[in-house]
Design a protein around this motif. Structure first.
Motif, PDB file in Angstrom:
ATOM      1  N   ARG A   1     -14.272 -10.925  -5.411  1.00 44.83           N
ATOM      2  CA  ARG A   1     -13.614 -11.853  -4.477  1.00 44.83           C
ATOM      3  C   ARG A   1     -14.346 -13.199  -4.447  1.00 44.83           C
ATOM      4  O   ARG A   1     -13.721 -14.252  -4.327  1.00 44.83           O
ATOM      5  CB  ARG A   1     -13.566 -11.231  -3.087  1.00 44.83           C
ATOM      6  CG  ARG A   1     -12.710 -12.017  -2.112  1.00 44.83           C
ATOM      7  CD  ARG A   1     -12.546 -11.257  -0.801  1.00 44.83           C
ATOM      8  NE  ARG A   1     -12.043 -12.108   0.246  1.00 44.83           N
ATOM      9  CZ  ARG A   1     -10.775 -12.367   0.473  1.00 44.83           C
ATOM     10  NH1 ARG A   1      -9.845 -11.831  -0.296  1.00 44.83           N
ATOM     11  NH2 ARG A   1     -10.410 -13.179   1.454  1.00 44.83           N
TER      12      ARG A   1
ATOM     13  N   ALA B   1      -6.422  -6.467  -5.342  1.00 45.36           N
ATOM     14  CA  ALA B   1      -5.634  -7.120  -4.291  1.00 45.36           C
ATOM     15  C   ALA B   1      -6.482  -8.112  -3.500  1.00 45.36           C
ATOM     16  O   ALA B   1      -6.019  -9.217  -3.170  1.00 45.36           O
ATOM     17  CB  ALA B   1      -5.024  -6.071  -3.358  1.00 45.36           C
TER      18      ALA B   1
ATOM     19  N   THR C   1      -5.582 -12.025  -3.449  1.00 48.24           N
ATOM     20  CA  THR C   1      -5.369 -12.679  -2.148  1.00 48.24           C
ATOM     21  C   THR C   1      -6.246 -13.919  -2.032  1.00 48.24           C
ATOM     22  O   THR C   1      -5.789 -14.986  -1.599  1.00 48.24           O
ATOM     23  CB  THR C   1      -5.660 -11.692  -1.000  1.00 48.24           C
ATOM     24  OG1 THR C   1      -4.762 -10.587  -1.109  1.00 48.24           O
ATOM     25  CG2 THR C   1      -5.499 -12.349   0.354  1.00 48.24           C
TER      26      THR C   1
ATOM     27  N   ARG D   1      -4.803 -16.595  -4.200  1.00 47.59           N
ATOM     28  CA  ARG D   1      -3.614 -17.184  -3.570  1.00 47.59           C
ATOM     29  C   ARG D   1      -4.043 -18.166  -2.490  1.00 47.59           C
ATOM     30  O   ARG D   1      -3.504 -19.266  -2.384  1.00 47.59           O
ATOM     31  CB  ARG D   1      -2.725 -16.080  -2.994  1.00 47.59           C
ATOM     32  CG  ARG D   1      -1.400 -16.598  -2.418  1.00 47.59           C
ATOM     33  CD  ARG D   1      -0.498 -15.468  -1.978  1.00 47.59           C
ATOM     34  NE  ARG D   1      -1.153 -14.664  -0.936  1.00 47.59           N
ATOM     35  CZ  ARG D   1      -0.701 -13.512  -0.501  1.00 47.59           C
ATOM     36  NH1 ARG D   1       0.406 -12.982  -1.006  1.00 47.59           N
ATOM     37  NH2 ARG D   1      -1.328 -12.852   0.439  1.00 47.59           N
ATOM     38  N   GLU D   2      -5.049 -17.785  -1.709  1.00 51.68           N
ATOM     39  CA  GLU D   2      -5.561 -18.679  -0.658  1.00 51.68           C
ATOM     40  C   GLU D   2      -6.197 -19.936  -1.244  1.00 51.68           C
ATOM     41  O   GLU D   2      -6.151 -21.001  -0.629  1.00 51.68           O
ATOM     42  CB  GLU D   2      -6.573 -17.930   0.213  1.00 51.68           C
ATOM     43  CG  GLU D   2      -5.942 -16.850   1.071  1.00 51.68           C
ATOM     44  CD  GLU D   2      -6.950 -15.884   1.691  1.00 51.68           C
ATOM     45  OE1 GLU D   2      -8.170 -16.020   1.414  1.00 51.68           O
ATOM     46  OE2 GLU D   2      -6.513 -14.983   2.432  1.00 51.68           O
TER      47      GLU D   2
ATOM     48  N   ILE E   1       1.191  -9.704  -3.820  1.00 51.29           N
ATOM     49  CA  ILE E   1      -0.076  -9.033  -4.100  1.00 51.29           C
ATOM     50  C   ILE E   1       0.088  -7.517  -4.085  1.00 51.29           C
ATOM     51  O   ILE E   1      -0.507  -6.807  -4.910  1.00 51.29           O
ATOM     52  CB  ILE E   1      -1.161  -9.459  -3.075  1.00 51.29           C
ATOM     53  CG1 ILE E   1      -1.314 -10.973  -3.030  1.00 51.29           C
ATOM     54  CG2 ILE E   1      -2.476  -8.752  -3.344  1.00 51.29           C
ATOM     55  CD1 ILE E   1      -1.686 -11.641  -4.304  1.00 51.29           C
ATOM     56  N   ASP E   2       0.905  -7.000  -3.150  1.00 55.46           N
ATOM     57  CA  ASP E   2       1.079  -5.549  -3.018  1.00 55.46           C
ATOM     58  C   ASP E   2       1.759  -4.928  -4.238  1.00 55.46           C
ATOM     59  O   ASP E   2       1.662  -3.712  -4.442  1.00 55.46           O
ATOM     60  CB  ASP E   2       1.883  -5.216  -1.757  1.00 55.46           C
ATOM     61  CG  ASP E   2       1.115  -5.542  -0.487  1.00 55.46           C
ATOM     62  OD1 ASP E   2      -0.133  -5.606  -0.541  1.00 55.46           O
ATOM     63  OD2 ASP E   2       1.756  -5.747   0.560  1.00 55.46           O
TER      64      ASP E   2
END
Length: 195
Positions: free
Chosen positions: A72, A132, A136, A139-140, A150-151
């Motif tokens: 992340r 995921a 995420t 995307r942010e 994402i799901d």
């Protein structure tokens, strides 16, 4: 004789047996023989063999959860396709692929894992959560479309990745093949340019 880090040594022995001989050869005797210790050592630390295997899976799950933070943190830097391909290659190393086969092979292990709250196919489920979390964050950061699903993307990447890596008898797929699959899956949501 006292054995240091018994659990770790037994886990490493189990992984060697899995890689060399496959899930059907993994028995408590095979593990203790590989670890060069008495069979009673395993049963002194675990109630039964499925408890041992469940702890082996949980140990791997913890590793994926730790890698989630690192992955992340990569969001917004590097190349999205490369970051995902690297994560999938790391996730589906030979031991993980063998453990997924083991989970499928052993009913008692699956039951024990479900009792512990690990549903679906453990490792794959945690891998999808890791992907995921990264998607995420991307995307942010604006590198994926605002409407990126994402799901759907995360389990698609993990499922396709598993199919690429699942053949334990052949060499793992080339990085180019993993990158191609990732690029195809996220093509519709990736914003350009990428470094």
């Amino acid at each position: 004789m006292h054995i240091h880090n018994v659990r770790g040594q037994l886990f490493e022995a189990a992984e060697r047996v899995l890689l060399r001989d496959g899930p059907d050869a993994l028995t408590s005797r095979a593990v203790t023989d590989e670890a060069n210790c008495a069979k009673g050592v395993l049963h002194r630390h675990f109630t039964d063999f499925d408890a041992f295997l469940a702890e082996l899976v949980r140990d791997r799950v913890r590793g994926i959860e730790e890698r989630t933070t690192t992955l992340r943190a990569c969001a917004g830097s590097g190349n999205v396709v490369d970051n995902l391909a690297d994560a999938l290659q790391d996730l589906f190393g030979p031991v993980t692929v063998a453990i997924v086969a083991l989970i499928t092979f052993r009913d008692g292990l699956r039951a024990r894992l479900r009792e512990d709250g690990l549903t679906g196919i453990p490792l794959a489920v945690q891998g999808a959560a890791m992907i995921a979390a990264y998607l995420t964050a991307e995307r942010e950061s604006g590198r994926l479309a605002d409407d990126a699903d994402i799901d759907t993307l995360a389990p698609t990447l993990v499922g396709a990745g598993h199919l690429l890596f699942a053949d334990r008898t052949s060499a793992p797929p080339q990085t180019a093949a993993v990158r191609k699959m990732v690029a195809t899956v996220i093509a519709g949501v990736l914003r350009h340019p990428q470094p």
